[in-house]
Design a protein around this motif. Structure first.
Motif, short mmCIF file in Angstrom:
data_model
loop_
_atom_site.label_atom_id
_atom_site.label_comp_id
_atom_site.label_asym_id
_atom_site.label_seq_id
_atom_site.Cartn_x
_atom_site.Cartn_y
_atom_site.Cartn_z
N VAL A 1 0.85 -1.18 0.00
CA VAL A 1 0.00 0.00 0.00
C VAL A 1 0.89 1.24 0.00
O VAL A 1 1.80 1.36 0.82
N HIS A 2 0.61 2.16 -0.94
CA HIS A 2 1.33 3.43 -0.96
C HIS A 2 0.82 4.28 0.20
O HIS A 2 -0.37 4.56 0.30
N THR A 3 1.74 4.68 1.10
CA THR A 3 1.33 5.53 2.23
C THR A 3 1.77 6.97 2.03
O THR A 3 1.20 7.88 2.59
N ASP A 4 2.79 7.17 1.23
CA ASP A 4 3.32 8.49 0.94
C ASP A 4 3.85 8.45 -0.49
O ASP A 4 3.88 7.39 -1.11
N SER A 5 4.31 9.56 -0.99
CA SER A 5 4.80 9.56 -2.37
C SER A 5 6.02 8.67 -2.56
O SER A 5 6.27 8.19 -3.65
N ASP A 6 6.77 8.44 -1.49
CA ASP A 6 7.97 7.62 -1.63
C ASP A 6 8.00 6.44 -0.65
O ASP A 6 9.07 5.88 -0.38
N LYS A 7 6.85 6.07 -0.10
CA LYS A 7 6.82 4.97 0.86
C LYS A 7 5.74 3.94 0.50
O LYS A 7 4.65 4.31 0.06
N ILE A 8 6.09 2.69 0.71
CA ILE A 8 5.15 1.59 0.50
C ILE A 8 5.17 0.71 1.74
O ILE A 8 6.24 0.35 2.24
N VAL A 9 4.00 0.35 2.23
CA VAL A 9 3.89 -0.55 3.37
C VAL A 9 3.46 -1.92 2.87
O VAL A 9 2.48 -2.05 2.14
N LEU A 10 4.23 -2.94 3.23
CA LEU A 10 3.90 -4.31 2.85
C LEU A 10 3.00 -4.91 3.92
O LEU A 10 3.22 -4.71 5.11
N ILE A 11 2.01 -5.66 3.47
CA ILE A 11 1.07 -6.29 4.38
C ILE A 11 1.19 -7.81 4.23
O ILE A 11 0.51 -8.41 3.39
N PRO A 12 2.07 -8.44 5.00
CA PRO A 12 2.26 -9.89 4.86
C PRO A 12 1.12 -10.67 5.52
O PRO A 12 0.52 -10.23 6.49
N ARG A 13 0.82 -11.83 4.96
CA ARG A 13 -0.15 -12.74 5.55
C ARG A 13 0.61 -13.85 6.27
O ARG A 13 1.79 -14.07 6.04
N LYS A 14 -0.07 -14.58 7.13
CA LYS A 14 0.59 -15.65 7.88
C LYS A 14 1.15 -16.73 6.95
O LYS A 14 2.17 -17.32 7.25
N ASP A 15 0.51 -16.97 5.81
CA ASP A 15 1.00 -17.97 4.86
C ASP A 15 2.37 -17.60 4.30
O ASP A 15 3.12 -18.47 3.88
N LEU A 16 2.66 -16.31 4.27
CA LEU A 16 3.93 -15.85 3.69
C LEU A 16 5.07 -15.85 4.70
O LEU A 16 6.23 -15.89 4.32
N LEU A 17 4.74 -15.75 5.98
CA LEU A 17 5.78 -15.68 7.00
C LEU A 17 6.36 -17.06 7.23
O LEU A 17 5.66 -17.99 7.61
N GLN A 18 7.65 -17.17 6.98
CA GLN A 18 8.34 -18.44 7.15
C GLN A 18 9.63 -18.21 7.91
O GLN A 18 10.19 -17.12 7.90
N ASP A 19 10.13 -19.27 8.55
CA ASP A 19 11.43 -19.17 9.18
C ASP A 19 12.48 -19.00 8.11
O ASP A 19 12.46 -19.70 7.10
N ASN A 20 13.39 -18.10 8.32
CA ASN A 20 14.42 -17.81 7.35
C ASN A 20 15.71 -18.51 7.77
O ASN A 20 16.18 -18.34 8.88
N THR A 21 16.29 -19.27 6.88
CA THR A 21 17.56 -19.93 7.15
C THR A 21 18.67 -19.04 6.65
O THR A 21 18.70 -18.68 5.47
N PRO A 22 19.62 -18.67 7.53
CA PRO A 22 20.69 -17.78 7.08
C PRO A 22 21.58 -18.46 6.04
O PRO A 22 21.80 -19.66 6.07
N TYR A 23 22.08 -17.65 5.14
CA TYR A 23 22.96 -18.15 4.08
C TYR A 23 24.38 -18.22 4.61
O TYR A 23 24.87 -17.30 5.26
N LEU A 24 25.07 -19.33 4.35
CA LEU A 24 26.47 -19.49 4.75
C LEU A 24 27.32 -19.72 3.52
O LEU A 24 27.02 -20.59 2.71
N ASP A 25 28.40 -18.93 3.37
CA ASP A 25 29.31 -19.13 2.25
C ASP A 25 30.00 -20.48 2.34
O ASP A 25 30.18 -21.16 1.34
N LYS A 26 30.41 -20.83 3.54
CA LYS A 26 31.11 -22.10 3.75
C LYS A 26 30.31 -22.92 4.76
O LYS A 26 30.38 -22.67 5.96
N PRO A 27 29.57 -23.89 4.26
CA PRO A 27 28.77 -24.70 5.19
C PRO A 27 29.66 -25.46 6.16
O PRO A 27 30.76 -25.91 5.81
N THR A 28 29.17 -25.60 7.35
CA THR A 28 29.93 -26.34 8.37
C THR A 28 29.65 -27.83 8.22
O THR A 28 28.55 -28.24 7.85
N LYS A 29 30.67 -28.64 8.51
CA LYS A 29 30.52 -30.09 8.44
C LYS A 29 30.09 -30.61 9.79
O LYS A 29 30.55 -30.15 10.83
N LYS A 30 29.22 -31.59 9.78
CA LYS A 30 28.75 -32.17 11.05
C LYS A 30 29.50 -33.44 11.34
O LYS A 30 29.92 -34.16 10.53
#
Length: 97
Positions: A68-97
């Motif tokens: 939604v445009h709230t100002d001439s240079d601002k937009i507010v995003l309205i996420p739904r619960k279906d879109l919210l997911q746990d984010n896994t951080p990106y690693l350049d060098k994965p660790t070995k287990k």
């Protein structure tokens, strides 16, 4: 077919809540696509069309976000619960287990 038709419309109402233009455009497109293919007799083609409609529903539900445009240079995003997911951080060098 009717169940998927109704599901697409319910998803449309949830995804485009409060956006009358998007609600109407999505309603027209859903109805048009189902109307254009209502006389299809081939079971293979019907199954293909149902798969496409199912994929569209998943994409709408999991990928589309309202903004939604709230100002001439601002937009507010309205996420739904279906879109919210746990984010896994990106690693350049994965660790070995």
């Amino acid at each position: 077919v009717l169940k998927l038709f109704k599901l697409l419309h319910r998803t449309r109402q949830e995804v485009f809540k409060s956006d009358t233009k998007a609600l109407e455009a999505a309603r027209q497109k859903i109805n048009e696509e189902f109307r254009n293919n209502q006389d299809e007799k081939s079971e293979e083609k019907i199954n293909e069309l149902l798969k496409i409609a199912s994929d569209v529903e998943v994409i709408l539900r999991t990928s589309v976000i309202q903004a939604v445009h709230t100002d001439s240079d601002k937009i507010v995003l309205i996420p739904r619960k279906d879109l919210l997911q746990d984010n896994t951080p990106y690693l350049d060098k994965p660790t070995k287990k």
